[in-house]
Design an enzyme around this catalytic site. Structure first.
Site, short mmCIF file in Angstrom:
data_model
loop_
_atom_site.label_atom_id
_atom_site.label_comp_id
_atom_site.label_asym_id
_atom_site.label_seq_id
_atom_site.Cartn_x
_atom_site.Cartn_y
_atom_site.Cartn_z
N PHE A 66 -9.05 -1.68 7.79
CA PHE A 66 -9.48 -3.08 7.87
C PHE A 66 -9.75 -3.51 9.32
CE2 PHE A 66 -7.30 -7.44 8.13
CZ PHE A 66 -8.48 -8.15 8.01
N LEU A 105 -8.63 8.91 6.34
CA LEU A 105 -9.17 8.36 5.07
C LEU A 105 -8.10 8.41 3.97
CD1 LEU A 105 -12.88 9.62 5.05
CD2 LEU A 105 -11.94 7.48 5.94
N THR A 165 2.64 -5.11 15.90
CA THR A 165 2.72 -6.25 15.00
C THR A 165 3.85 -7.21 15.37
OG1 THR A 165 3.37 -6.79 12.72
CG2 THR A 165 4.06 -4.65 13.51
N ASP A 166 3.68 -8.47 14.99
CA ASP A 166 4.75 -9.46 15.22
C ASP A 166 5.98 -9.16 14.35
OD1 ASP A 166 3.77 -10.24 12.71
OD2 ASP A 166 3.49 -12.34 13.24
N GLU A 167 5.81 -8.30 13.32
CA GLU A 167 6.94 -8.01 12.43
C GLU A 167 8.08 -7.33 13.15
OE1 GLU A 167 6.45 -6.64 8.52
OE2 GLU A 167 4.61 -7.77 8.20
N TYR A 221 8.45 -0.40 7.17
CA TYR A 221 7.19 -0.54 7.93
C TYR A 221 7.46 -1.07 9.33
CZ TYR A 221 3.09 -2.88 9.81
OH TYR A 221 2.11 -3.32 10.67
N LYS A 231 7.16 0.71 13.01
CA LYS A 231 6.28 0.18 14.07
C LYS A 231 7.10 -0.07 15.34
CE LYS A 231 2.39 -0.77 14.00
NZ LYS A 231 1.13 0.02 14.18
N PRO A 261 0.45 -13.44 -7.97
CA PRO A 261 1.90 -13.17 -7.91
C PRO A 261 2.53 -13.62 -6.58
CG PRO A 261 0.66 -11.16 -7.50
CD PRO A 261 -0.35 -12.22 -7.71
N ASN A 285 3.27 -19.36 2.43
CA ASN A 285 2.39 -18.60 1.53
C ASN A 285 1.81 -19.46 0.41
OD1 ASN A 285 2.98 -16.32 3.00
ND2 ASN A 285 4.63 -15.65 1.64
P1 NAD Z 1 -5.21 -0.40 7.13
O1 NAD Z 1 -4.13 0.05 6.22
O2 NAD Z 1 -6.31 -1.24 6.59
O3 NAD Z 1 -5.89 0.85 7.84
C1 NAD Z 1 -5.14 1.93 8.34
C2 NAD Z 1 -6.11 3.05 8.67
O4 NAD Z 1 -5.35 4.13 9.24
C3 NAD Z 1 -6.85 3.61 7.46
O5 NAD Z 1 -8.22 3.79 7.75
C4 NAD Z 1 -6.17 4.94 7.20
O6 NAD Z 1 -7.02 5.90 6.59
C5 NAD Z 1 -5.75 5.34 8.60
N1 NAD Z 1 -4.59 6.24 8.60
C6 NAD Z 1 -3.41 6.09 7.93
N2 NAD Z 1 -2.61 7.15 8.16
C7 NAD Z 1 -3.29 7.98 8.97
C8 NAD Z 1 -2.98 9.24 9.57
N3 NAD Z 1 -1.81 9.86 9.35
N4 NAD Z 1 -3.91 9.80 10.39
C9 NAD Z 1 -5.10 9.19 10.62
N5 NAD Z 1 -5.45 8.02 10.06
C10 NAD Z 1 -4.55 7.41 9.26
O7 NAD Z 1 -4.45 -1.14 8.33
P2 NAD Z 1 -4.87 -2.45 9.15
O8 NAD Z 1 -4.41 -3.65 8.42
O9 NAD Z 1 -6.28 -2.31 9.58
O10 NAD Z 1 -3.88 -2.27 10.41
C11 NAD Z 1 -4.30 -1.51 11.54
C12 NAD Z 1 -3.20 -1.54 12.57
O11 NAD Z 1 -2.93 -2.89 12.95
C13 NAD Z 1 -1.88 -0.95 12.10
O12 NAD Z 1 -1.31 -0.23 13.17
C14 NAD Z 1 -1.02 -2.18 11.78
O13 NAD Z 1 0.35 -1.92 11.98
C15 NAD Z 1 -1.53 -3.18 12.82
N6 NAD Z 1 -1.44 -4.59 12.44
C16 NAD Z 1 -1.93 -5.03 11.26
C17 NAD Z 1 -1.88 -6.39 10.96
C18 NAD Z 1 -2.42 -6.92 9.65
O14 NAD Z 1 -2.22 -8.11 9.37
N7 NAD Z 1 -3.10 -6.14 8.85
C19 NAD Z 1 -1.31 -7.28 11.88
C20 NAD Z 1 -0.80 -6.79 13.07
C21 NAD Z 1 -0.88 -5.43 13.37
O1 DAU Z 2 2.69 -9.95 10.52
C1 DAU Z 2 1.80 -8.87 10.70
C2 DAU Z 2 1.85 -7.99 9.49
O2 DAU Z 2 1.19 -8.71 8.47
C3 DAU Z 2 1.21 -6.64 9.70
O3 DAU Z 2 1.94 -5.91 10.63
C4 DAU Z 2 1.15 -5.85 8.38
O4 DAU Z 2 0.42 -4.66 8.56
C5 DAU Z 2 0.47 -6.69 7.33
O5 DAU Z 2 0.53 -6.04 6.09
C6 DAU Z 2 1.14 -8.06 7.23
O6 DAU Z 2 2.49 -7.95 6.68
P1 DAU Z 2 3.04 -9.02 5.64
O7 DAU Z 2 4.13 -8.41 4.86
O8 DAU Z 2 3.31 -10.33 6.31
O9 DAU Z 2 1.69 -9.19 4.78
P2 DAU Z 2 1.43 -9.27 3.22
O10 DAU Z 2 -0.01 -9.66 3.07
O11 DAU Z 2 1.91 -8.10 2.49
O12 DAU Z 2 2.32 -10.52 2.79
C7 DAU Z 2 2.14 -11.79 3.39
C8 DAU Z 2 3.17 -12.73 2.77
O13 DAU Z 2 2.80 -12.94 1.39
C9 DAU Z 2 4.57 -12.18 2.74
O14 DAU Z 2 5.49 -13.25 2.93
C10 DAU Z 2 4.72 -11.61 1.33
C11 DAU Z 2 3.86 -12.55 0.50
N1 DAU Z 2 3.21 -11.94 -0.68
C12 DAU Z 2 2.48 -10.81 -0.50
C13 DAU Z 2 1.86 -10.19 -1.56
C14 DAU Z 2 1.06 -8.94 -1.36
C15 DAU Z 2 3.34 -12.52 -1.93
O15 DAU Z 2 3.99 -13.58 -2.09
N2 DAU Z 2 2.74 -11.91 -2.99
C16 DAU Z 2 2.02 -10.77 -2.86
O16 DAU Z 2 1.51 -10.25 -3.88
#
Ligand code: NAD
Ligand code: DAU
Length: 340
Positions: free
Chosen positions: A11, A34, A124-126, A149, A153, A204, A248
């Site tokens: 993403f 992938l 991540t902020d997590e 997770y 991280k 959900p 949420n």
């Molecule tokens: P995503 O799950 O959409 O994408 C992860 C990508 O990494 C995929 O293309 C997958 O194929 C690849 N990947 C997974 N394991 C692999 C491996 N062993 N070798 C090579 N490639 C691999 O994730 P995202 O939401 O785009 O997040 C990207 C980064 O940003 C992550 O490090 C995540 O911790 C961080 N992040 C995400 C968020 C969020 O809200 N999504 C927020 C803060 C930080």
């Molecule tokens: O804060 C940054 C993080 O945000 C990233 O590091 C992670 O990669 C990313 O997945 C995300 O983590 P969260 O756990 O916060 O995201 P998620 O979208 O899974 O959930 C957001 C909030 O919504 C959380 O409080 C859980 C709730 N939730 C989530 C899902 C999927 C629901 O209530 N129902 C759901 O079905």
């Protein structure tokens, strides 16, 4: 400039690659395994560019990673690749620890043997864990992760930092809040709720739905990472927040309004184990040092995202076929039953 992007088919990584292809003349090598989350359709527009190369591979594969660094000799690496979903990390922690910790370690080792000028580790902020209001985490806050997770991280952040301190590898770490936008895999809150609302399916909500997240539009995140890459100081950590905290339930209600669906679709289900109640970030450091600001307000970003999911129904159908169904049943089947 040649940049190695890991996880560039996911993403945020794909949004970053698209941004670089649009706005720079850099050469981009996208290294991605992938997994279920990686999708080359996200990069369809640039696949033919002679400045872009895709290499399929696992960041834990030491031999492949070493030969990639030797053959490509990148100037910088931006490391996105990770298992990114908290719920999956609870259902199955092993791949999460493997990729997020061992994979990052493998890249750091290859990087320290190369002449790389920048290693941006995307985190991540997590890692700061749940914070009581009105606290906002600065980069000095202690790490207090709750899920496999976020713990993995946090582990990778500490490893990356140790490579700066010990080996002087030019590491920079970013910690962003919750991203949303086009091409997000519909396992995360916003795309899952949008996709279900469009299909008139239940939405959900875990627990009471009053958990708070700070929402950041994906392109704002990518601009923040680029600011750190180009202007950040080596060895430093930079928070990247959206400055838009919402419970949420409020997010879900807005999605229902914008998709023209009723609140009767909301389905309260069993809470996520160890669910963090509230994340909040201060991005003052990045703003003061680089002038970066989030530009897309939540209303605009959410409307744009819903429009994208409406217009890309075939993308959604494809990523929700196969493995997604098994995951959905595993994660939501028992939850919904427990509440009914
Ligand atoms: P995503 O799950 O959409 O994408 C992860 C990508 O990494 C995929 O293309 C997958 O194929 C690849 N990947 C997974 N394991 C692999 C491996 N062993 N070798 C090579 N490639 C691999 O994730 P995202 O939401 O785009 O997040 C990207 C980064 O940003 C992550 O490090 C995540 O911790 C961080 N992040 C995400 C968020 C969020 O809200 N999504 C927020 C803060 C930080
Ligand atoms: O804060 C940054 C993080 O945000 C990233 O590091 C992670 O990669 C990313 O997945 C995300 O983590 P969260 O756990 O916060 O995201 P998620 O979208 O899974 O959930 C957001 C909030 O919504 C959380 O409080 C859980 C709730 N939730 C989530 C899902 C999927 C629901 O209530 N129902 C759901 O079905």
């Amino acid at each position: 400039m040649k940049i190695l992007v890991t996880g560039g088919a996911g993403f945020i990584g794909s949004a970053f690659v698209r941004m670089l292809a649009r706005e720079t003349d850099w050469h981009i090598v996208n290294f991605d395994a992938l997994t279920y989350a990686g999708n080359l359709e996200n990069l369809a527009g640039i696949a033919e560019s002679d400045r872009y190369r895709f290499v399929r591979g696992d960041i834990c594969d030491q031999e492949l990673v070493t030969s990639l660094f030797a053959s490509e000799r990148p100037d910088a690496i931006v490391h996105f690749a990770a298992e990114s979903h908290v719920d999956r990390s609870i259902l199955s922690p092993e791949p999460v620890v493997r990729t997020n910790v061992n994979g990052t370690f493998t890249l750091l080792e290859a990087a320290r043997r190369s002449a790389i000028a920048r290693f941006v580790h995307v985190s991540t902020d997590e890692v700061y864990g749940s914070l009581e209001s009105p606290l906002e985490a600065t980069e000095e806050f202690p790490l207090n992760p709750s899920s496999p997770y976020s713990a993995a991280k946090a582990g990778s952040d500490l490893l990356a930092r140790s490579y700066f301190i010990t080996f002087k590898l030019p590491v920079l770490i970013t910690r962003a809040s919750n991203n949303y936008g086009p091409y997000q895999f519909p396992e995360k809150l916003i795309p899952l709720m949008i996709a279900n609302a469009i299909d008139h399916k239940p939405l959900p909500v875990y627990g009471d739905g009053m958990q708070v997240r700070d929402w950041l539009y994906v392109d704002d995140h990518c601009r923040g990472i680029r600011s750190v890459l180009e202007h950040g100081r080596e060895g430093q950590i930079y928070n990247i927040g959206g400055n838009r905290s919402l419970p949420n339930l409020e997010v879900v209600r807005r999605i229902l309004e914008l998709t023209g669906r009723g609140r009767d679709l909301i389905s309260y289900v069993t809470d996520r184990p160890g669910h963090d109640r509230r994340y909040a970030l201060s991005s003052e450091k990045l703003m003061n040092e680089t002038g970066w600001r989030p530009e897309v307000d939540f209303e605009t970003g959410l409307a744009r995202t819903i429009e994208w999911y409406r217009s890309n129904a075939s993308w959604v159908d494809r990523v929700r076929s196969g493995e997604y169904r098994t995951y959905y049943e595993l994660n939501y089947g028992a939850r919904a039953e427990a509440m009914s």
